[in-house]
Design a protein around this motif. Structure first.
Motif, PDB file in Angstrom:
ATOM      1  N   LEU A 199       0.825  -1.211   0.000  1.00  0.00           N
ATOM      2  CA  LEU A 199       0.000   0.000   0.000  1.00  0.00           C
ATOM      3  C   LEU A 199       0.857   1.259   0.000  1.00  0.00           C
ATOM      4  O   LEU A 199       1.786   1.391   0.770  1.00  0.00           O
ATOM      5  N   ILE A 201       0.187   5.203   0.296  1.00  0.00           N
ATOM      6  CA  ILE A 201      -0.847   6.201   0.589  1.00  0.00           C
ATOM      7  C   ILE A 201      -0.779   7.397  -0.347  1.00  0.00           C
ATOM      8  O   ILE A 201      -1.770   8.073  -0.592  1.00  0.00           O
ATOM      9  N   ILE A 212      -5.603   1.722  -3.308  1.00  0.00           N
ATOM     10  CA  ILE A 212      -6.613   2.780  -3.194  1.00  0.00           C
ATOM     11  C   ILE A 212      -7.464   2.788  -4.449  1.00  0.00           C
ATOM     12  O   ILE A 212      -6.963   2.961  -5.551  1.00  0.00           O
ATOM     13  N   ARG A 226      -9.994   2.182   0.678  1.00  0.00           N
ATOM     14  CA  ARG A 226      -8.744   1.512   1.051  1.00  0.00           C
ATOM     15  C   ARG A 226      -9.094   0.358   1.978  1.00  0.00           C
ATOM     16  O   ARG A 226      -9.847   0.537   2.933  1.00  0.00           O
ATOM     17  N   ASN A 227      -8.560  -0.823   1.669  1.00  0.00           N
ATOM     18  CA  ASN A 227      -8.854  -2.005   2.486  1.00  0.00           C
ATOM     19  C   ASN A 227     -10.369  -2.237   2.559  1.00  0.00           C
ATOM     20  O   ASN A 227     -10.891  -2.726   3.558  1.00  0.00           O
TER      21      ASN A 227
END
Length: 344
Positions: A199, A201, A212, A226-227
């Motif tokens: 990941l 950000i 994302i 996200r997730n």
């Protein structure tokens, strides 16, 4: 992963050449550790060719004192978070602290984790698994080594010894073709597919990057995920209260979703979750290695869309716990390997 007949034939040729009566130390090293390098590629997403080339270069084909005495094949120093065995050797300074391992396989695994779970290496995982030139240049750019010729040395090893063929192989194919390869001791079930990039950000501007997702939304604001958890990014002058109102949420709800107890003014670009975060990070993101003393557990919880209370529980921490540069933070429950269980 696509595997071609050309790759199989090339590997067979490599094995034939390495089977000569007079094998070089480099050929012996490649034959011995190819299986472990490919297994780590499937576990971590690092090209086997890069792992083998780094091992050859950093360990002098396994003949350095770090490798022969401490099973350290990649010259990884202790750093703040290391709690295992150590040994001393001269490098940039005299008598520096280096990590020591019980086996070469342990060293290869730590090398994979060292790259996969540190921010400064995350961009490497956006390169194709077969793009060893970009990986080599990226390692130098990220500061893995101070040698200005580090990337070219890795590329030379890969091309001189045909290491790129291993980037197209499965673990089973390597062990079938290279009978002298050292067996894996972890007894772990390695995945059938190479994992995605960790990941990132900062990748929120693309349609799908670093975990994302970006969606179209009825209003002018973009909605991301996200997730599996939806979020927005704040703009100038917003508060949690204003974003809650815009999205038909109670203030107490949005504060709970973001591990907060009171409203506040937001800096532009702040991630604001619109639903409850998950109990653990996405699959393949097992841990995170802290790179700044200024980070907090809430920062990490927000970054990976995990509830802070679950992050505390996974790491046996409390609200008052402090984290420091080099600390390893579990993002998914740590499951002991069969080897660890046997040692208990």
């Amino acid at each position: 992963m696509k595997r071609t007949l050309f790759a199989i034939l090339t590997l067979a040729l490599c094995v034939f050449v390495a089977a000569k009566d007079t094998k070089t130390p480099q050929e012996e090293y490649i034959s011995k550790y190819a299986g472990i390098a490919v297994a780590e590629m499937y576990r971590s997403g690092i090209p086997a060719s890069i792992t083998l080339a780094q091992g050859l270069l950093e360990s002098g084909a396994g003949r350095s004192s770090l490798a022969s005495e401490g099973n350290n094949h990649f010259g990884i120093k202790c750093h703040n978070n290391w709690k295992g065995k150590t040994m001393r050797a001269d490098d940039d300074a005299k008598n520096e602290c280096f990590r020591a391992y019980s086996s070469a396989e342990e060293s290869f695994r730590d090398h994979s984790d060292f790259l996969r779970y540190r921010d400064r290496y995350k961009f490497l995982f956006d390169f194709d698994i077969t793009d060893y030139k970009s990986w080599a240049a990226g390692l130098k750019k990220a500061g893995y080594a101070t040698d200005p010729a580090y990337a070219s040395k890795l590329i030379k090893y890969i091309e001189d010894y045909g290491l790129s063929v291993y980037d197209n192989m499965t673990v089973q194919e390597v062990y079938s073709a290279v009978p002298e390869a050292e067996e894996l001791s972890s007894e772990e079930e390695y995945p059938s597919e190479i994992p995605d990039s960790p990941l990132n950000i900062e990748a929120a501007s693309s349609s799908y990057a670093g975990g994302i997702e970006q969606y179209s939304f009825a209003m002018s604001r973009k909605l991301y995920s996200r997730n599996g958890v939806p979020f927005v990014q704040s703009v100038e002058g917003e508060t949690y209260s204003s974003i809650a109102k815009e999205n038909n949420l109670f203030l107490r709800e949005i504060l709970r979703y973001n591990d907060l107890k009171s409203d506040r003014q937001l800096l532009p670009g702040t991630v604001v979750y619109l639903a409850a975060k998950k109990k653990m990070a996405a699959k393949g993101l097992d841990k995170y290695i802290v790179e700044s003393d200024g980070e907090s557990l809430r920062d990490i919880a927000q970054r990976f869309a995990i509830k802070k209370k679950n992050l505390l529980k996974m790491n046996d921490m409390t609200e008052s716990s402090k984290i420091y540069e080099g600390d390893e933070i579990y993002l998914r429950p740590a499951i002991p390997s069969k080897v660890e269980l046997r040692k208990r």
